[in-house]
Scaffold this motif. Structure first.
Motif, short mmCIF file in Angstrom:
data_model
loop_
_atom_site.label_atom_id
_atom_site.label_comp_id
_atom_site.label_asym_id
_atom_site.label_seq_id
_atom_site.Cartn_x
_atom_site.Cartn_y
_atom_site.Cartn_z
N ALA A 15 0.83 -1.19 0.00
CA ALA A 15 0.00 0.00 0.00
C ALA A 15 0.88 1.25 0.00
CB ALA A 15 -0.90 0.00 1.22
N ALA A 16 0.37 2.30 -0.60
CA ALA A 16 1.11 3.56 -0.68
C ALA A 16 0.36 4.64 0.09
CB ALA A 16 1.27 3.96 -2.14
N ASP A 17 1.10 5.58 0.63
CA ASP A 17 0.52 6.70 1.35
C ASP A 17 1.03 8.01 0.77
OD1 ASP A 17 -0.94 5.19 3.21
OD2 ASP A 17 0.88 4.85 4.37
N ALA A 18 0.78 8.24 -0.48
CA ALA A 18 1.29 9.45 -1.13
C ALA A 18 0.21 10.52 -1.18
CB ALA A 18 1.76 9.13 -2.54
N ARG A 19 0.60 11.64 -1.67
CA ARG A 19 -0.33 12.76 -1.83
C ARG A 19 -1.21 12.48 -3.03
NH1 ARG A 19 -0.03 17.56 -4.81
NH2 ARG A 19 2.09 17.05 -5.44
N VAL A 20 -2.50 12.22 -2.78
CA VAL A 20 -3.44 12.01 -3.87
C VAL A 20 -3.54 13.33 -4.63
CG1 VAL A 20 -5.83 11.49 -4.44
CG2 VAL A 20 -4.70 10.27 -2.58
N GLY A 21 -3.48 13.25 -5.92
CA GLY A 21 -3.54 14.46 -6.73
C GLY A 21 -2.18 14.95 -7.18
N ALA A 22 -1.11 14.23 -6.83
CA ALA A 22 0.21 14.61 -7.33
C ALA A 22 0.18 14.52 -8.85
CB ALA A 22 1.29 13.68 -6.76
N ASP A 23 0.95 15.38 -9.51
CA ASP A 23 0.99 15.38 -10.97
C ASP A 23 1.47 14.05 -11.52
OD1 ASP A 23 0.16 18.05 -11.29
OD2 ASP A 23 2.20 18.77 -10.96
N TRP A 24 0.85 13.63 -12.63
CA TRP A 24 1.29 12.43 -13.32
C TRP A 24 2.66 12.69 -13.94
CZ3 TRP A 24 -2.90 9.12 -16.08
CH2 TRP A 24 -3.97 8.90 -15.21
N VAL A 25 3.37 11.62 -14.27
CA VAL A 25 4.68 11.71 -14.88
C VAL A 25 4.59 11.07 -16.26
CG1 VAL A 25 7.13 11.10 -14.66
CG2 VAL A 25 5.76 11.50 -12.60
N GLY A 26 5.04 11.77 -17.29
CA GLY A 26 5.02 11.22 -18.63
C GLY A 26 4.96 12.31 -19.67
N TYR A 27 4.79 11.91 -20.90
CA TYR A 27 4.73 12.85 -22.02
C TYR A 27 3.56 13.81 -21.84
CZ TYR A 27 7.83 9.38 -23.99
OH TYR A 27 8.86 8.51 -24.18
N GLY A 28 3.83 15.10 -21.96
CA GLY A 28 2.78 16.10 -21.83
C GLY A 28 2.41 16.44 -20.39
N CYS A 29 3.13 15.89 -19.43
CA CYS A 29 2.89 16.15 -18.01
C CYS A 29 3.96 17.11 -17.48
CB CYS A 29 2.93 14.85 -17.22
SG CYS A 29 1.70 13.65 -17.74
N PRO A 30 3.73 17.73 -16.32
CA PRO A 30 4.71 18.68 -15.79
C PRO A 30 6.10 18.08 -15.55
CG PRO A 30 2.64 18.90 -14.62
CD PRO A 30 2.53 17.69 -15.50
N ASN A 31 6.18 16.80 -15.18
CA ASN A 31 7.46 16.09 -15.01
C ASN A 31 8.43 16.83 -14.09
OD1 ASN A 31 6.61 13.98 -16.66
ND2 ASN A 31 7.22 15.11 -18.47
N HIS A 32 8.00 17.06 -12.88
CA HIS A 32 8.86 17.69 -11.89
C HIS A 32 10.08 16.82 -11.63
CE1 HIS A 32 5.68 20.56 -11.21
NE2 HIS A 32 4.84 19.56 -11.03
N TYR A 33 11.20 17.45 -11.34
CA TYR A 33 12.46 16.74 -11.13
C TYR A 33 12.31 15.57 -10.16
CZ TYR A 33 17.07 15.58 -9.42
OH TYR A 33 18.18 14.88 -9.04
N ASN A 34 11.75 15.81 -8.98
CA ASN A 34 11.66 14.75 -7.98
C ASN A 34 10.71 13.63 -8.40
OD1 ASN A 34 13.52 15.56 -5.98
ND2 ASN A 34 12.11 17.16 -5.34
N ALA A 35 9.68 13.93 -9.15
CA ALA A 35 8.78 12.88 -9.63
C ALA A 35 9.51 11.97 -10.62
CB ALA A 35 7.55 13.50 -10.28
N VAL A 36 10.30 12.56 -11.51
CA VAL A 36 11.07 11.76 -12.47
C VAL A 36 12.13 10.94 -11.74
CG1 VAL A 36 12.63 11.87 -14.46
CG2 VAL A 36 10.62 13.36 -14.36
N ARG A 37 12.82 11.56 -10.77
CA ARG A 37 13.84 10.86 -9.98
C ARG A 37 13.22 9.67 -9.25
NH1 ARG A 37 14.71 10.84 -4.82
NH2 ARG A 37 13.40 12.66 -4.45
N CYS A 38 12.08 9.87 -8.63
CA CYS A 38 11.42 8.80 -7.89
C CYS A 38 10.94 7.69 -8.83
CB CYS A 38 10.25 9.35 -7.09
SG CYS A 38 10.76 10.37 -5.68
N THR A 39 10.47 8.07 -10.01
CA THR A 39 10.06 7.07 -11.01
C THR A 39 11.25 6.19 -11.39
OG1 THR A 39 8.31 8.49 -11.88
CG2 THR A 39 9.15 6.75 -13.33
N GLN A 40 12.39 6.82 -11.67
CA GLN A 40 13.57 6.06 -12.06
C GLN A 40 14.04 5.16 -10.92
OE1 GLN A 40 15.16 6.12 -15.30
NE2 GLN A 40 15.72 4.20 -14.34
#
Length: 82
Positions: A15-40
């Motif tokens: 189970a995850a306890d993240a902030r619901v509503g955080a921006d998606w990561v991908g093409y055409g998305c804001p792609n914030h540095y930390n979101a991309v880092r966490c994805t990788q």
């Protein structure tokens, strides 16, 4: 890091306890540095990297999976289902 944007992880995780509503990561998305880092980092830590599916988006379900493979520190940056 662009590889992370093209990957979405399919599988099961805890189970995850993240902030619901955080921006998606991908093409055409804001792609914030930390979101991309966490994805990788989540993909790198995945116990089943051969189950990585390319669809270009990290949305709430993929965010849940990634957070299951990450330590603390990414829960504010990835979208989740709840």
């Amino acid at each position: 890091m662009s590889t992370a944007l093209a990957l979405a992880v399919m599988g099961t995780a805890g189970a995850a306890d993240a902030r619901v509503g955080a921006d998606w990561v991908g093409y055409g998305c804001p792609n914030h540095y930390n979101a991309v880092r966490c994805t990788q980092e989540g993909i790198n830590n995945s116990p089943t990297p051969h189950h990585v599916k390319v669809d270009g988006i990290v949305g709430p379900e993929t965010g849940d999976d990634l957070l299951g493979w990450l330590g603390s520190g990414c829960d504010s940056y990835l979208p989740t289902t709840g």
